[in-house]
Design a protein around this motif. Sequence first.
Motif, PDB file in Angstrom:
ATOM      1  N   GLY A  49       0.788  -1.222   0.000  1.00  0.00           N
ATOM      2  CA  GLY A  49       0.000   0.000   0.000  1.00  0.00           C
ATOM      3  C   GLY A  49       0.822   1.275   0.000  1.00  0.00           C
ATOM      4  O   GLY A  49       0.282   2.361  -0.190  1.00  0.00           O
ATOM      5  N   GLY A  50       2.112   1.190   0.246  1.00  0.00           N
ATOM      6  CA  GLY A  50       2.976   2.358   0.288  1.00  0.00           C
ATOM      7  C   GLY A  50       4.094   2.176   1.300  1.00  0.00           C
ATOM      8  O   GLY A  50       4.260   1.102   1.889  1.00  0.00           O
ATOM      9  N   LYS A  51       4.844   3.224   1.516  1.00  0.00           N
ATOM     10  CA  LYS A  51       6.004   3.165   2.408  1.00  0.00           C
ATOM     11  C   LYS A  51       5.596   2.837   3.842  1.00  0.00           C
ATOM     12  O   LYS A  51       6.260   2.043   4.530  1.00  0.00           O
ATOM     13  CB  LYS A  51       6.741   4.505   2.363  1.00  0.00           C
ATOM     14  CG  LYS A  51       7.946   4.632   3.285  1.00  0.00           C
ATOM     15  CD  LYS A  51       9.111   3.792   2.843  1.00  0.00           C
ATOM     16  CE  LYS A  51      10.329   4.015   3.721  1.00  0.00           C
ATOM     17  NZ  LYS A  51      10.948   5.343   3.532  1.00  0.00           N
ATOM     18  N   ALA A  52       4.506   3.428   4.310  1.00  0.00           N
ATOM     19  CA  ALA A  52       4.083   3.189   5.698  1.00  0.00           C
ATOM     20  C   ALA A  52       3.724   1.723   5.910  1.00  0.00           C
ATOM     21  O   ALA A  52       4.076   1.121   6.933  1.00  0.00           O
ATOM     22  CB  ALA A  52       2.896   4.082   6.052  1.00  0.00           C
ATOM     23  N   GLY A  53       3.016   1.135   4.959  1.00  0.00           N
ATOM     24  CA  GLY A  53       2.638  -0.270   5.078  1.00  0.00           C
ATOM     25  C   GLY A  53       3.844  -1.188   5.025  1.00  0.00           C
ATOM     26  O   GLY A  53       3.910  -2.188   5.755  1.00  0.00           O
ATOM     27  N   LEU A  54       4.809  -0.854   4.162  1.00  0.00           N
ATOM     28  CA  LEU A  54       6.031  -1.644   4.079  1.00  0.00           C
ATOM     29  C   LEU A  54       6.820  -1.549   5.376  1.00  0.00           C
ATOM     30  O   LEU A  54       7.320  -2.558   5.894  1.00  0.00           O
ATOM     31  CB  LEU A  54       6.888  -1.147   2.913  1.00  0.00           C
ATOM     32  CG  LEU A  54       8.257  -1.807   2.743  1.00  0.00           C
ATOM     33  CD1 LEU A  54       8.125  -3.310   2.519  1.00  0.00           C
ATOM     34  CD2 LEU A  54       9.030  -1.157   1.590  1.00  0.00           C
ATOM     35  N   ASN A  59       8.780  -3.910  10.406  1.00  0.00           N
ATOM     36  CA  ASN A  59       8.819  -3.842  11.867  1.00  0.00           C
ATOM     37  C   ASN A  59       8.217  -5.104  12.485  1.00  0.00           C
ATOM     38  O   ASN A  59       8.760  -5.658  13.448  1.00  0.00           O
ATOM     39  CB  ASN A  59       8.062  -2.616  12.362  1.00  0.00           C
ATOM     40  CG  ASN A  59       8.768  -1.313  12.044  1.00  0.00           C
ATOM     41  OD1 ASN A  59       9.873  -1.313  11.503  1.00  0.00           O
ATOM     42  ND2 ASN A  59       8.128  -0.203  12.366  1.00  0.00           N
ATOM     43  N   ASP A  60       7.092  -5.541  11.928  1.00  0.00           N
ATOM     44  CA  ASP A  60       6.433  -6.748  12.442  1.00  0.00           C
ATOM     45  C   ASP A  60       7.336  -7.963  12.303  1.00  0.00           C
ATOM     46  O   ASP A  60       7.362  -8.838  13.176  1.00  0.00           O
ATOM     47  CB  ASP A  60       5.118  -6.996  11.708  1.00  0.00           C
ATOM     48  CG  ASP A  60       4.024  -6.012  12.101  1.00  0.00           C
ATOM     49  OD1 ASP A  60       4.194  -5.320  13.122  1.00  0.00           O
ATOM     50  OD2 ASP A  60       3.008  -5.935  11.388  1.00  0.00           O
ATOM     51  N   PHE A  66      12.269 -11.044  17.436  1.00  0.00           N
ATOM     52  CA  PHE A  66      12.633 -10.702  18.809  1.00  0.00           C
ATOM     53  C   PHE A  66      11.756 -11.444  19.810  1.00  0.00           C
ATOM     54  O   PHE A  66      12.241 -11.876  20.862  1.00  0.00           O
ATOM     55  CB  PHE A  66      12.524  -9.200  19.027  1.00  0.00           C
ATOM     56  CG  PHE A  66      12.968  -8.759  20.398  1.00  0.00           C
ATOM     57  CD1 PHE A  66      14.320  -8.693  20.707  1.00  0.00           C
ATOM     58  CD2 PHE A  66      12.048  -8.445  21.383  1.00  0.00           C
ATOM     59  CE1 PHE A  66      14.747  -8.315  21.971  1.00  0.00           C
ATOM     60  CE2 PHE A  66      12.455  -8.069  22.646  1.00  0.00           C
ATOM     61  CZ  PHE A  66      13.808  -7.996  22.943  1.00  0.00           C
ATOM     62  N   ARG A  67      10.483 -11.610  19.502  1.00  0.00           N
ATOM     63  CA  ARG A  67       9.595 -12.349  20.407  1.00  0.00           C
ATOM     64  C   ARG A  67      10.021 -13.805  20.524  1.00  0.00           C
ATOM     65  O   ARG A  67       9.980 -14.386  21.609  1.00  0.00           O
ATOM     66  CB  ARG A  67       8.150 -12.253  19.921  1.00  0.00           C
ATOM     67  CG  ARG A  67       7.536 -10.866  20.070  1.00  0.00           C
ATOM     68  CD  ARG A  67       6.045 -10.893  19.792  1.00  0.00           C
ATOM     69  NE  ARG A  67       5.476  -9.545  19.753  1.00  0.00           N
ATOM     70  CZ  ARG A  67       5.154  -8.909  18.633  1.00  0.00           C
ATOM     71  NH1 ARG A  67       5.314  -9.512  17.457  1.00  0.00           N
ATOM     72  NH2 ARG A  67       4.646  -7.692  18.690  1.00  0.00           N
ATOM     73  N   ARG A  68      10.429 -14.396  19.400  1.00  0.00           N
ATOM     74  CA  ARG A  68      10.911 -15.788  19.446  1.00  0.00           C
ATOM     75  C   ARG A  68      12.171 -15.881  20.295  1.00  0.00           C
ATOM     76  O   ARG A  68      12.353 -16.834  21.059  1.00  0.00           O
ATOM     77  CB  ARG A  68      11.166 -16.322  18.038  1.00  0.00           C
ATOM     78  CG  ARG A  68       9.905 -16.554  17.225  1.00  0.00           C
ATOM     79  CD  ARG A  68      10.163 -17.451  16.031  1.00  0.00           C
ATOM     80  NE  ARG A  68      11.080 -16.858  15.072  1.00  0.00           N
ATOM     81  CZ  ARG A  68      10.714 -16.062  14.079  1.00  0.00           C
ATOM     82  NH1 ARG A  68       9.425 -15.733  13.924  1.00  0.00           N
ATOM     83  NH2 ARG A  68      11.595 -15.568  13.228  1.00  0.00           N
ATOM     84  N   PHE A  69      13.035 -14.883  20.152  1.00  0.00           N
ATOM     85  CA  PHE A  69      14.237 -14.847  20.979  1.00  0.00           C
ATOM     86  C   PHE A  69      13.871 -14.735  22.454  1.00  0.00           C
ATOM     87  O   PHE A  69      14.398 -15.463  23.301  1.00  0.00           O
ATOM     88  CB  PHE A  69      15.123 -13.674  20.572  1.00  0.00           C
ATOM     89  CG  PHE A  69      16.132 -13.277  21.610  1.00  0.00           C
ATOM     90  CD1 PHE A  69      17.224 -14.090  21.879  1.00  0.00           C
ATOM     91  CD2 PHE A  69      15.980 -12.104  22.341  1.00  0.00           C
ATOM     92  CE1 PHE A  69      18.157 -13.739  22.855  1.00  0.00           C
ATOM     93  CE2 PHE A  69      16.901 -11.751  23.309  1.00  0.00           C
ATOM     94  CZ  PHE A  69      17.990 -12.567  23.559  1.00  0.00           C
ATOM     95  N   SER A 113      14.135   5.112  17.599  1.00  0.00           N
ATOM     96  CA  SER A 113      13.035   5.847  16.981  1.00  0.00           C
ATOM     97  C   SER A 113      11.925   6.102  17.993  1.00  0.00           C
ATOM     98  O   SER A 113      11.979   5.646  19.133  1.00  0.00           O
ATOM     99  CB  SER A 113      12.469   5.044  15.801  1.00  0.00           C
ATOM    100  OG  SER A 113      11.731   3.925  16.273  1.00  0.00           O
ATOM    101  N   ASP A 114      10.912   6.817  17.532  1.00  0.00           N
ATOM    102  CA  ASP A 114       9.733   7.043  18.367  1.00  0.00           C
ATOM    103  C   ASP A 114       8.628   6.064  17.997  1.00  0.00           C
ATOM    104  O   ASP A 114       7.465   6.270  18.322  1.00  0.00           O
ATOM    105  CB  ASP A 114       9.236   8.482  18.199  1.00  0.00           C
ATOM    106  CG  ASP A 114       8.196   8.865  19.249  1.00  0.00           C
ATOM    107  OD1 ASP A 114       8.348   8.429  20.406  1.00  0.00           O
ATOM    108  OD2 ASP A 114       7.240   9.579  18.905  1.00  0.00           O
ATOM    109  N   ASP A 115       9.024   4.993  17.324  1.00  0.00           N
ATOM    110  CA  ASP A 115       8.064   4.004  16.856  1.00  0.00           C
ATOM    111  C   ASP A 115       7.577   3.133  18.010  1.00  0.00           C
ATOM    112  O   ASP A 115       8.337   2.800  18.929  1.00  0.00           O
ATOM    113  CB  ASP A 115       8.719   3.122  15.782  1.00  0.00           C
ATOM    114  CG  ASP A 115       7.696   2.388  14.948  1.00  0.00           C
ATOM    115  OD1 ASP A 115       7.054   1.471  15.493  1.00  0.00           O
ATOM    116  OD2 ASP A 115       7.543   2.723  13.763  1.00  0.00           O
ATOM    117  N   GLN A 116       6.333   2.729  17.957  1.00  0.00           N
ATOM    118  CA  GLN A 116       5.768   1.859  18.982  1.00  0.00           C
ATOM    119  C   GLN A 116       6.549   0.559  19.086  1.00  0.00           C
ATOM    120  O   GLN A 116       6.689  -0.017  20.174  1.00  0.00           O
ATOM    121  CB  GLN A 116       4.299   1.573  18.668  1.00  0.00           C
ATOM    122  CG  GLN A 116       3.612   0.632  19.646  1.00  0.00           C
ATOM    123  CD  GLN A 116       3.534   1.184  21.053  1.00  0.00           C
ATOM    124  OE1 GLN A 116       3.513   2.409  21.233  1.00  0.00           O
ATOM    125  NE2 GLN A 116       3.502   0.326  22.049  1.00  0.00           N
ATOM    126  N   ALA A 117       7.066   0.076  17.959  1.00  0.00           N
ATOM    127  CA  ALA A 117       7.834  -1.168  17.957  1.00  0.00           C
ATOM    128  C   ALA A 117       9.054  -1.057  18.858  1.00  0.00           C
ATOM    129  O   ALA A 117       9.405  -1.997  19.576  1.00  0.00           O
ATOM    130  CB  ALA A 117       8.257  -1.524  16.531  1.00  0.00           C
TER     131      ALA A 117
END
Length: 212
Positions: A49-54, A59-60, A66-69, A113-117
Amino acid sequence: MHSSDKTARSEICDRALRLFADNGADNVSLRQVAAAAEVSPSLVVHHFGGKAGLREAVNDRSLAVFRRFAESVGASGRHGADAALDDFLPGRLLAFLSADSPVPAHLCGLLLSDDQAGRQIFRRWHQLKLARLEAADGAARAVRGAEDRARRAAWLTVNEIAVLLLRDQIRALLGGDPLGPEEAARWAELSTDAGRDAPGAAGRGTCPGERR
């Protein structure tokens, strides 16, 4: 979704992850990702859908790794230096991944970053350190003890993440990779010693404003 679409989407995400890790997501365009994946920019838009979706998809992907780790980090039955190395999460993270994985660098970008991730990664790291401190402390202590453990866990989290973030600078300063096979054990011992001296550590460290 057709299998070929799944393959194309995964390839695009893989290429974007590496580009984001190497250059920072803000400095990578959809065209660059498309060129790296050998697809058209329109196909990238079709899948994400665009840069944000990518960016969200990448991130996911790193968060899933990281969750598996994090799930693999359990209570250790080791003793001495081996136990210290087991507790040193930057070293464990690199050992968990392939040698050329872009995930550590991407996680560093998210943490800065200020990202939720990035906030999710920091909070989960703190939870892992807190669980290790609780296991080491044994039986539950007073509420003040629990508060101190949370502070110590936060202090250790900050210090361990700093080694990951500043890995190249440390290597240039000291001439050795702090997360390499030989140096990781030394840094693990330093981390263990620092944990004993962390604010709130019983019998040694002091909280800000407290006197020795």
